[in-house]
Design a protein around this motif. Structure first.
Motif, PDB file in Angstrom:
ATOM      1  N   SER A 217       0.834  -1.203   0.000  1.00  4.11           N
ATOM      2  CA  SER A 217       0.000   0.000   0.000  1.00  4.11           C
ATOM      3  C   SER A 217       0.868   1.253   0.000  1.00  4.11           C
ATOM      4  CB  SER A 217      -0.981   0.001   1.166  1.00  4.11           C
ATOM      5  OG  SER A 217      -0.317   0.112   2.394  1.00  4.11           O
ATOM      6  N   LYS A 218       1.993   1.212   0.717  1.00  6.60           N
ATOM      7  CA  LYS A 218       2.913   2.349   0.715  1.00  6.60           C
ATOM      8  C   LYS A 218       3.493   2.567  -0.683  1.00  6.60           C
ATOM      9  CE  LYS A 218       6.959   4.178   3.163  1.00  6.60           C
ATOM     10  NZ  LYS A 218       7.414   4.944   2.040  1.00  6.60           N
ATOM     11  N   GLN A 219       3.841   1.473  -1.361  1.00  8.05           N
ATOM     12  CA  GLN A 219       4.355   1.583  -2.725  1.00  8.05           C
ATOM     13  C   GLN A 219       3.313   2.223  -3.641  1.00  8.05           C
ATOM     14  OE1 GLN A 219       5.194  -2.556  -3.412  1.00  8.05           O
ATOM     15  NE2 GLN A 219       7.370  -2.334  -2.935  1.00  8.05           N
ATOM     16  N   ARG A 220       2.047   1.838  -3.467  1.00  6.05           N
ATOM     17  CA  ARG A 220       0.981   2.405  -4.302  1.00  6.05           C
ATOM     18  C   ARG A 220       0.812   3.897  -4.024  1.00  6.05           C
ATOM     19  NH1 ARG A 220       1.999  -2.021  -5.139  1.00  6.05           N
ATOM     20  NH2 ARG A 220       0.968  -3.556  -6.434  1.00  6.05           N
TER      21      ARG A 220
ATOM     22  N   SER B 109       6.997   7.649  13.438  1.00  2.00           N
ATOM     23  CA  SER B 109       8.368   8.000  13.805  1.00  2.00           C
ATOM     24  C   SER B 109       8.490   9.496  14.100  1.00  2.00           C
ATOM     25  CB  SER B 109       9.307   7.608  12.661  1.00  2.00           C
ATOM     26  OG  SER B 109      10.619   7.991  12.955  1.00  2.00           O
ATOM     27  N   GLY B 110       7.870  10.323  13.271  1.00  2.96           N
ATOM     28  CA  GLY B 110       7.890  11.772  13.502  1.00  2.96           C
ATOM     29  C   GLY B 110       7.213  12.146  14.801  1.00  2.96           C
ATOM     30  N   LEU B 111       6.085  11.506  15.103  1.00  2.00           N
ATOM     31  CA  LEU B 111       5.360  11.789  16.348  1.00  2.00           C
ATOM     32  C   LEU B 111       6.169  11.342  17.569  1.00  2.00           C
ATOM     33  CD1 LEU B 111       1.760  10.731  15.261  1.00  2.00           C
ATOM     34  CD2 LEU B 111       2.579  13.059  15.674  1.00  2.00           C
ATOM     35  N   VAL B 112       6.855  10.198  17.447  1.00  2.00           N
ATOM     36  CA  VAL B 112       7.680   9.720  18.550  1.00  2.00           C
ATOM     37  C   VAL B 112       8.841  10.681  18.788  1.00  2.00           C
ATOM     38  CG1 VAL B 112       9.257   7.874  19.300  1.00  2.00           C
ATOM     39  CG2 VAL B 112       7.044   7.295  18.302  1.00  2.00           C
ATOM     40  N   LYS B 113       9.471  11.147  17.713  1.00  4.95           N
ATOM     41  CA  LYS B 113      10.561  12.124  17.842  1.00  4.95           C
ATOM     42  C   LYS B 113      10.078  13.377  18.567  1.00  4.95           C
ATOM     43  CE  LYS B 113      13.332  10.940  13.812  1.00  4.95           C
ATOM     44  NZ  LYS B 113      13.703  11.317  12.439  1.00  4.95           N
TER      45      LYS B 113
ATOM     46  N   ARG C  96      -1.810  -0.346  10.274  1.00  5.08           N
ATOM     47  CA  ARG C  96      -2.880   0.523  10.757  1.00  5.08           C
ATOM     48  C   ARG C  96      -2.497   1.993  10.726  1.00  5.08           C
ATOM     49  NH1 ARG C  96      -5.269  -1.315  16.200  1.00  5.08           N
ATOM     50  NH2 ARG C  96      -7.013  -0.113  15.410  1.00  5.08           N
ATOM     51  N   ALA C  97      -1.205   2.264  10.507  1.00  8.18           N
ATOM     52  CA  ALA C  97      -0.735   3.649  10.444  1.00  8.18           C
ATOM     53  C   ALA C  97       0.594   3.677   9.704  1.00  8.18           C
ATOM     54  CB  ALA C  97      -0.569   4.218  11.858  1.00  8.18           C
ATOM     55  N   ASP C  98       0.924   4.827   9.153  1.00  8.33           N
ATOM     56  CA  ASP C  98       2.184   5.004   8.441  1.00  8.33           C
ATOM     57  C   ASP C  98       3.320   5.086   9.459  1.00  8.33           C
ATOM     58  OD1 ASP C  98       4.122   5.596   6.540  1.00  8.33           O
ATOM     59  OD2 ASP C  98       3.656   7.740   6.565  1.00  8.33           O
TER      60      ASP C  98
END
Length: 149
Positions: free
Chosen positions: A58-61, A140-144, A133-135
């Motif tokens: 799905s990410k590739q699409r 990663s950005g939210l954790v940072k 269920r999530a990108d």
């Protein structure tokens, strides 16, 4: 055979009976990718791994859609969108912003993270729960952001 893979195989048969060529083509792409991984690694995929493959597809699409839209290739972008819709039917319900925030807070607390050096520990806790269920890039950005407060 994993439950999810069995479901995909059954839906391939349904798509054949219904003569739904676009859905059938996408399902065959999914099954081909799963089979390739099983043959290459000589393993039987479990549901978690099937979800990881579907998430990657799905990410590739989504990436392809962005590139095709930028190149003004609406025909190719539409094909990718249709494939993405089919792939997403096998992914679990996406996490809401509130659920995602709570998941990150729980992971930070559980890992005892105190700064950016502990980001790997936090992501290791989150990944199995958020896969498909999530990108993961957005997470990663939210954790940072959470760890630099």
């Amino acid at each position: 055979m994993s439950v999810l893979k069995k479901r995909i195989t059954e839906e391939m048969k349904d798509a054949m009976r219904a003569k739904d060529k676009q859905r059938l083509g996408t399902i065959r792409l999914i099954l081909a990718e799963l089979k390739r991984i099983e043959v290459d690694e000589r393993i039987e995929l479990d549901d978690a791994r099937v979800l990881a493959v579907l998430d990657k597809m799905s990410k590739q699409r989504r990436d392809s859609i962005a590139q095709y839209d930028a190149a003004d290739r609406k025909d190719l972008a539409d094909t990718e969108r249709q494939e993405l819709e089919v792939i997403q039917t096998y992914l679990p319900q996406p996490l809401t912003t509130e659920e995602l925030t709570q998941l990150i807070e729980d992971a930070v607390t559980a890992s005892g993270a105190s700064g950016m050096q502990d980001m790997g520990k936090v992501m290791a806790i989150i990944k199995p729960q958020a896969q498909g269920r999530a990108d993961m890039g957005a997470i990663s950005g939210l954790v940072k952001a959470s760890l630099t407060k």
